[in-house]
Enzyme design. Sequence first.
Site, short mmCIF file in Angstrom:
data_model
loop_
_atom_site.label_atom_id
_atom_site.label_comp_id
_atom_site.label_asym_id
_atom_site.label_seq_id
_atom_site.Cartn_x
_atom_site.Cartn_y
_atom_site.Cartn_z
CE LYS A 111 -3.95 -2.18 0.06
NZ LYS A 111 -4.88 -2.15 -1.09
CG ASP A 112 4.74 1.74 1.96
OD1 ASP A 112 3.80 1.88 2.77
OD2 ASP A 112 5.90 1.45 2.31
#
Length: 345
Positions: free
Chosen positions: A48-49
């Site tokens: 999700k970064d």
Amino acid sequence: MKEEIKAYDNVLDLIGNTPLIKLKKITHNMKGNYFAKVEAFNPGHSSKDRIALHIIEEAERQGILKPGDTIIETTSGNTGFSLAMVSIIKGYKCILAVSSKSSADKIDMLKTMGAMVYVCPANVSADDPRSYYEVAKRLHNETEGSVYINQYFNELNIEAHYKTTGPEIWEQTAGKITHLVACSGTGGTISGTAKFLKEQNPEIKVIGIDAYGSVLQKYHETREFDSNEIYPYRIEGLGKNLIPTATDFDKIDKFEKVTDESSAHTARELANTEGLFVGYTSGAAMQGLKQLDEEGEFNEESNIVVIFPDHGSRYMSKIYNDDWMNQQGFFDTESELIEQIEYVK
């Protein structure tokens, strides 16, 4: 001539370019060659970064986000952590609506990263005012100068992986990948990665992993939303009780469903065979591989890449906790509870 100090400007420079690791022990009796794209090597310990940075920077580029604004999002934990991390570096406030299904570890991490956290009941319909979708929308409407990321319905979720994860896998496999296997929640990871890979080679087969209690597999097969498919399940960040537009179902060839129990045990098996301490959803992805192999999906020439989305540290109060496993009925016999701690008196 003096050498310059080799240092990254900040943690955001470490996002992406995660390693591909060959799986050997857990796959020893399976057909094909298996490689894990281990997203825990991102600085926020999850895939999700990638979307957090991409969506925020695109909002900045368009002038939607201004200094001092507030970022609001619906999250099972990982996207929230990544958004909170990016917000710290870029100077934004962060408010997160989190499902009560999220582990206590994840919620504590979000608070530690400076986010304001609203914990919402997991087992309510998506349009219930208490659902984390509706709570996030309400907070956005009530908060001046806020931006709602809305990952489930944001095309930039797909674009982030189209621009990064897909090209990385193609390069790392020298174009020899035959199968991509990935869990589907918002659908951004599998859709964006699949879009890029299929542009390079349309013969690559893309398989999504879904949970029992989720509507995704049936919707893929029938294009009909069936609420009868929905019931509570424990895996976080996998499956859905709605149809996210961030999922491009046309890029996915098939779905495979996995159970809560088998996924939990397989995550533990990954730690004990490959030394990979990964999350619940990674266990689900690996369990999906096992089932697909049993179904004859692969042959000896197959080069299968599986995406492991996050790190095991986020599940210490869940799948890596014997008491929790026992409470869920995941240990069939007392013999499965192996005492590995001895206190010296």
